[in-house]
Design a protein around this motif. Structure first.
Motif, PDB file in Angstrom:
ATOM      1  N   ALA A   1       0.844  -1.196   0.000  1.00 21.38           N
ATOM      2  CA  ALA A   1       0.000   0.000   0.000  1.00 21.38           C
ATOM      3  C   ALA A   1       0.879   1.245   0.000  1.00 21.38           C
ATOM      4  O   ALA A   1       2.057   1.198   0.378  1.00 21.38           O
ATOM      5  N   ILE A   2       0.292   2.337  -0.443  1.00 17.61           N
ATOM      6  CA  ILE A   2       0.937   3.650  -0.381  1.00 17.61           C
ATOM      7  C   ILE A   2       0.090   4.540   0.511  1.00 17.61           C
ATOM      8  O   ILE A   2      -1.124   4.661   0.311  1.00 17.61           O
ATOM      9  N   LEU A   3       0.718   5.141   1.511  1.00 17.62           N
ATOM     10  CA  LEU A   3       0.012   6.065   2.401  1.00 17.62           C
ATOM     11  C   LEU A   3      -0.046   7.436   1.740  1.00 17.62           C
ATOM     12  O   LEU A   3       0.970   7.984   1.317  1.00 17.62           O
ATOM     13  N   HIS A   4      -1.247   7.997   1.644  1.00 10.21           N
ATOM     14  CA  HIS A   4      -1.440   9.339   1.109  1.00 10.21           C
ATOM     15  C   HIS A   4      -1.897  10.250   2.247  1.00 10.21           C
ATOM     16  O   HIS A   4      -2.979  10.068   2.801  1.00 10.21           O
TER      17      HIS A   4
ATOM     18  N   GLU B   1      -5.132 -16.054   7.956  1.00  8.13           N
ATOM     19  CA  GLU B   1      -3.779 -15.908   8.497  1.00  8.13           C
ATOM     20  C   GLU B   1      -3.166 -14.555   8.148  1.00  8.13           C
ATOM     21  O   GLU B   1      -2.289 -14.067   8.856  1.00  8.13           O
ATOM     22  N   THR B   2      -3.589 -13.943   7.052  1.00  5.99           N
ATOM     23  CA  THR B   2      -3.026 -12.647   6.640  1.00  5.99           C
ATOM     24  C   THR B   2      -3.669 -11.535   7.457  1.00  5.99           C
ATOM     25  O   THR B   2      -4.867 -11.290   7.351  1.00  5.99           O
ATOM     26  N   ASN B   3      -2.884 -10.896   8.285  1.00  8.42           N
ATOM     27  CA  ASN B   3      -3.423  -9.825   9.128  1.00  8.42           C
ATOM     28  C   ASN B   3      -2.545  -8.566   9.108  1.00  8.42           C
ATOM     29  O   ASN B   3      -2.625  -7.736  10.005  1.00  8.42           O
ATOM     30  N   ARG B   4      -1.698  -8.480   8.060  1.00  6.30           N
ATOM     31  CA  ARG B   4      -0.823  -7.304   7.943  1.00  6.30           C
ATOM     32  C   ARG B   4      -0.789  -6.811   6.511  1.00  6.30           C
ATOM     33  O   ARG B   4      -0.876  -7.608   5.565  1.00  6.30           O
ATOM     34  N   LEU B   5      -0.655  -5.494   6.389  1.00  4.18           N
ATOM     35  CA  LEU B   5      -0.514  -4.866   5.083  1.00  4.18           C
ATOM     36  C   LEU B   5       0.756  -4.021   5.113  1.00  4.18           C
ATOM     37  O   LEU B   5       0.936  -3.188   6.007  1.00  4.18           O
ATOM     38  N   THR B   6       1.625  -4.233   4.167  1.00  2.00           N
ATOM     39  CA  THR B   6       2.901  -3.505   4.120  1.00  2.00           C
ATOM     40  C   THR B   6       2.716  -2.171   3.383  1.00  2.00           C
ATOM     41  O   THR B   6       2.287  -2.146   2.230  1.00  2.00           O
ATOM     42  N   VAL B   7       3.048  -1.091   4.080  1.00  7.55           N
ATOM     43  CA  VAL B   7       3.034   0.249   3.473  1.00  7.55           C
ATOM     44  C   VAL B   7       4.443   0.525   2.966  1.00  7.55           C
ATOM     45  O   VAL B   7       5.370   0.733   3.753  1.00  7.55           O
ATOM     46  N   SER B   8       4.600   0.509   1.658  1.00  5.39           N
ATOM     47  CA  SER B   8       5.932   0.590   1.051  1.00  5.39           C
ATOM     48  C   SER B   8       6.472   2.019   1.002  1.00  5.39           C
ATOM     49  O   SER B   8       7.682   2.227   1.033  1.00  5.39           O
ATOM     50  N   GLU B   9       5.585   3.026   0.927  1.00  2.00           N
ATOM     51  CA  GLU B   9       6.025   4.424   0.828  1.00  2.00           C
ATOM     52  C   GLU B   9       4.840   5.340   1.147  1.00  2.00           C
ATOM     53  O   GLU B   9       3.717   4.863   1.369  1.00  2.00           O
ATOM     54  N   TYR B  10       5.111   6.625   1.168  1.00  2.00           N
ATOM     55  CA  TYR B  10       4.028   7.576   1.419  1.00  2.00           C
ATOM     56  C   TYR B  10       4.149   8.746   0.466  1.00  2.00           C
ATOM     57  O   TYR B  10       5.213   9.041  -0.078  1.00  2.00           O
TER      58      TYR B  10
ATOM     59  N   ASN C   1      -3.448  13.718  -0.903  1.00  2.00           N
ATOM     60  CA  ASN C   1      -4.567  12.860  -0.525  1.00  2.00           C
ATOM     61  C   ASN C   1      -5.220  12.274  -1.769  1.00  2.00           C
ATOM     62  O   ASN C   1      -5.153  12.857  -2.854  1.00  2.00           O
ATOM     63  N   VAL C   2      -5.880  11.138  -1.585  1.00  2.00           N
ATOM     64  CA  VAL C   2      -6.707  10.571  -2.652  1.00  2.00           C
ATOM     65  C   VAL C   2      -8.189  10.786  -2.353  1.00  2.00           C
ATOM     66  O   VAL C   2      -9.045  10.448  -3.162  1.00  2.00           O
ATOM     67  N   MET C   3      -8.477  11.360  -1.182  1.00  2.00           N
ATOM     68  CA  MET C   3      -9.836  11.730  -0.810  1.00  2.00           C
ATOM     69  C   MET C   3      -9.742  12.991   0.036  1.00  2.00           C
ATOM     70  O   MET C   3      -8.767  13.191   0.758  1.00  2.00           O
ATOM     71  N   ASN C   4     -10.745  13.854  -0.048  1.00  2.00           N
ATOM     72  CA  ASN C   4     -10.717  15.105   0.695  1.00  2.00           C
ATOM     73  C   ASN C   4     -10.469  14.863   2.178  1.00  2.00           C
ATOM     74  O   ASN C   4     -11.007  13.924   2.774  1.00  2.00           O
ATOM     75  N   TYR C   5      -9.656  15.722   2.781  1.00  2.00           N
ATOM     76  CA  TYR C   5      -9.129  15.478   4.124  1.00  2.00           C
ATOM     77  C   TYR C   5     -10.197  15.463   5.201  1.00  2.00           C
ATOM     78  O   TYR C   5      -9.940  14.996   6.313  1.00  2.00           O
TER      79      TYR C   5
ATOM     80  N   PHE D   1     -12.660  13.636   5.629  1.00  2.00           N
ATOM     81  CA  PHE D   1     -13.162  12.291   5.957  1.00  2.00           C
ATOM     82  C   PHE D   1     -12.134  11.568   6.812  1.00  2.00           C
ATOM     83  O   PHE D   1     -10.940  11.564   6.511  1.00  2.00           O
ATOM     84  N   PHE D   2     -12.619  10.917   7.865  1.00  2.00           N
ATOM     85  CA  PHE D   2     -11.767  10.391   8.925  1.00  2.00           C
ATOM     86  C   PHE D   2     -11.066   9.104   8.497  1.00  2.00           C
ATOM     87  O   PHE D   2     -11.690   8.187   7.968  1.00  2.00           O
ATOM     88  N   GLY D   3      -9.742   9.067   8.758  1.00  2.00           N
ATOM     89  CA  GLY D   3      -8.972   7.849   8.525  1.00  2.00           C
ATOM     90  C   GLY D   3      -7.732   8.105   7.694  1.00  2.00           C
ATOM     91  O   GLY D   3      -7.727   8.958   6.800  1.00  2.00           O
ATOM     92  N   ASN D   4      -6.655   7.374   7.993  1.00  2.00           N
ATOM     93  CA  ASN D   4      -5.440   7.429   7.175  1.00  2.00           C
ATOM     94  C   ASN D   4      -5.707   6.761   5.830  1.00  2.00           C
ATOM     95  O   ASN D   4      -6.203   5.626   5.784  1.00  2.00           O
ATOM     96  N   GLN D   5      -5.371   7.424   4.749  1.00  2.00           N
ATOM     97  CA  GLN D   5      -5.742   6.972   3.416  1.00  2.00           C
ATOM     98  C   GLN D   5      -4.659   6.057   2.839  1.00  2.00           C
ATOM     99  O   GLN D   5      -3.524   6.484   2.628  1.00  2.00           O
TER     100      GLN D   5
END
Length: 639
Positions: A400-403, A427-436, A440-444, A446-450
């Motif tokens: 994933a990419i953090l925006h 068993e899969t319970n993790r998501l790797t954030v490779s970069e940031y 934003n990809v959605m207007n700020y 709205f609550f939550g890290n994108q």
């Protein structure tokens, strides 16, 4: 001769000394009257009632303006009293009382102040409408501005002027009564010290001054990565930099000049004797004022550059935070109403629907001693976001990419990759954030890290994330206008349709930023002008005093056959040194301060910073030209 005639004669005699001081007072009074007029303008008052930022900003700036004006006036008054110390001593020597001398000096300053007040009020009244128009343009409000005169501003300005007269009167009385005849006759030479051979201590202090400044610069680079210790690091930077600046002016420069003179075996020549020798004798005495001037210059440049950068990048920064003109979350009826109203107004737009998942998770820290940080995330499909019209980078499957356009400000700058842990059905319970990415990809609103993932990863996580009260399926309706000319109409339609204080559109957010940062740059420009006027004038006053003290030296050199141009070459070198060293050090301080301030702005600050610095330098150089012209008159009339 009575007191009144003596006062008028004294003022005519000292008119050359007073004219820039008189101009500075007129300028300060004019600026304060203009500022007071803006504070009491009906439109500004209405905006202040609607926004705490406006009223508080004007009140704080007004107090700073008063403080700066009082400090500058006291500093200039002390220079002039010192310059006239022998005259004061002669009055007392012929039997006049200290009370009489203080009364004459206070009367002179009062007459001078009243003249500056009248002219300042007239200039302020003429320019107040121009400044109000400039202010309205900066905050993006188009309106018709008529001519008016604020009686409240007049009262405030007279009150401030009365405070200035009271403060300077107390200063004159204090100086007159506490000074002995010997001190008065030696006042013009109290900063002239014979430069002895530097000791080991002075050499160590000379290096320590530069080292302290370098240490402050180094610590300033650590602030961005250690936001949790912001206050401590800022205090450390300020203490180290200011102390280092003082040591540089007090010891380091004299030590360097001594080393240079030693290498020349004392044979400095005419030009260096007129430039280096006076600096060696007077640098320690000027350390306090040069330190204040340097710090004020750095503060002014930083304040103006940062505010201009924020204003300059409003459109870009707002778009990074709000990629869509409108967006609503799980509001299909409102979205349909917005589409219908936009079509009725014949406003062209693009409408897209985006699926998203909001879930609770935790950042998995690399340090095992650190607790995992619980937070909320929003998951978006890169393919859907691209179809909605955004230019995004596609992550690899399973990553994933953090925006977040505020990642640095919020202290979220981290080394990649980093994992997000969530409750899972398999068993899969993790998501790797490779970069940031700093957008934003959605207007700020709205609550939550994108987090942006591929469509395949999105579908997999939709099934993987455990269904509970912490998981929510979202449907965003996004709108992108094709006609910016009707943005205000479209914005009104959107706000009426959603009827919520928590949802905002791009146009409204942009207008709010224009007003806030327009107010910021207007106040910064106002205070910057006063800072610049104060620092430049203080240096000029001090050089005027030195020119009068050195008049006999120039007369001797002229009698020996030296031409005016020969003497001026050395004097110009001295003035360039006196003015450019504080300016250069101030620019360095401001550069590192702006590097810290760059975390506030995602866009490039280079252009506004260069423009701000160039304008400041050009105005500052005007004082050098005025000073050199004054010296040339002194040298020319020396014979």
């Amino acid at each position: 001769m009575n007191t009144q005639k003596l006062v008028m004669r004294s003022m005519r005699k000292n008119i050359k000394m007073y004219y820039l001081y008189f101009f500075a007072m007129i300028f300060s009074i004019s600026l304060y009257f203009i500022f007071s007029t803006l504070q009491n303008d009906e439109m500004i008052v209405t905006m202040g009632e609607a926004s705490v930022n406006f009223s508080m900003a004007f009140q704080v700036a007004g107090l700073l303006l008063i403080l700066i004006t009082i400090v500058f006036t006291m500093y200039a008054t002390s220079i002039f009293i010192r310059r006239r110390s022998q005259e004061i001593g002669l009055y007392q020597l012929i039997g006049l009382s200290k009370a009489w001398v203080a009364r004459v000096l206070i009367l002179e300053h009062t007459i001078l102040g009243l003249g500056a007040l009248l002219i300042g009020l007239l200039v302020g009244a003429l320019l107040s409408r121009l400044f109000l128009l400039l202010f309205m343009n900066l905050i993006g409000i188009e309106t018709t501005i008529g001519l008016s005169f604020s009686s409240q501003a007049l009262i405030q300005t007279i009150a401030v002027f009365s405070c200035l007269i009271a403060v300077t009167s107390i200063q004159i009385i204090w100086t007159t009564y506490r000074s002995t005849l010997l001190q008065l006759f030696q006042a013009n030479h109290q900063n002239d010290e014979f430069v002895k051979r530097p000791s080991i201590v002075s050499s160590i202090l000379g290096v320590a001054g530069i080292s302290l400044i370098g240490f402050g610069y180094y610590v300033s680079t650590l602030i961005v990565d250690n936001a949790d210790q912001l206050l401590f690091l800022m205090l450390l930077v300020l203490t180290s930099t200011i102390l280092g600046t003082y040591v540089v002016f007090h010891t380091t420069i004299s030590w360097i000049l001594y080393v240079y003179r030693k290498k020349q075996n004392g044979n400095l020549g005419l030009y260096n004797s007129l430039s280096i020798a006076p600096l060696m004798h007077r640098m320690k005495g000027h350390a306090n004022s040069l330190t204040v001037i340097t710090v004020l210059s750095a503060m002014t440049i930083t304040m103006i550059s940062l505010s201009y950068s924020l204003y300059y990048s409003i459109e870009n920064d707002t778009r990074l935070a709000m990629p869509f003109d409108f967006a609503v979350e799980n509001m299909p009826e409102e979205a349909a109403a917005i589409s219908s109203r936009l079509e009725e107004e014949q406003i062209k737009f693009e409408h897209y629907q985006l699926d998203a998942i909001r879930f609770d998770g935790a950042w998995v820290e690399q340090d095992p001693n650190e607790d995992n940080r619980q937070t909320t995330f929003m998951l978006f499909s890169a393919e859907q976001v691209a179809q909605a019209g955004l230019d995004v980078e596609f992550p690899q499957d399973g990553n994933a990419i953090l925006h977040n356009n505020r990642a640095i400000i919020e202290g979220m700058q981290f080394s990649s990759p980093k994992d997000v842990q969530y409750t899972s059905n398999d068993e899969t319970n993790r998501l790797t954030v490779s970069e940031y990415r700093l957008d934003n990809v959605m207007n700020y609103r709205f609550f939550g890290n994108q987090l942006l993932v591929t469509e395949e990863t999105f579908e997999a996580m939709r099934d993987s994330i455990q269904d509970d009260e912490h998981k929510e399926y979202l449907s965003f309706d996004t709108f992108q206008l094709s006609e910016t000319e009707k943005s205000d109409i479209a914005s009104e339609i959107f706000l009426i349709s959603v009827n919520s204080d928590f949802i905002i559109d791009y146009y409204t957010s942009y207008e709010q930023s224009v007003q806030n940062f327009g107010l910021l740059i207007f106040i910064a420009g106002f205070l910057g002008l006063v800072f610049l006027l104060s620092t430049g004038s203080i240096l000029y006053f001090k050089q005027m005093t030195e020119a009068e003290q050195e008049k006999t030296h120039y007369r001797t050199l002229r009698q020996l056959g030296f031409h005016v141009n020969d003497l001026m070459k050395g004097i110009v070198r001295k003035q360039l040194f006196v003015y450019l060293i504080p300016l250069g050090v101030g620019l360095l301080h401001a550069t590192f301060a702006l590097n810290v301030g760059s975390v506030l702005i995602a866009a490039s600050m280079l252009t506004p910073i260069i423009i701000s610095m160039v304008v400041y330098i050009v105005i500052y150089l005007l004082f050098i030209i005025i000073t050199i012209r004054y010296y040339k008159r002194i040298v020319t009339n020396a014979l």
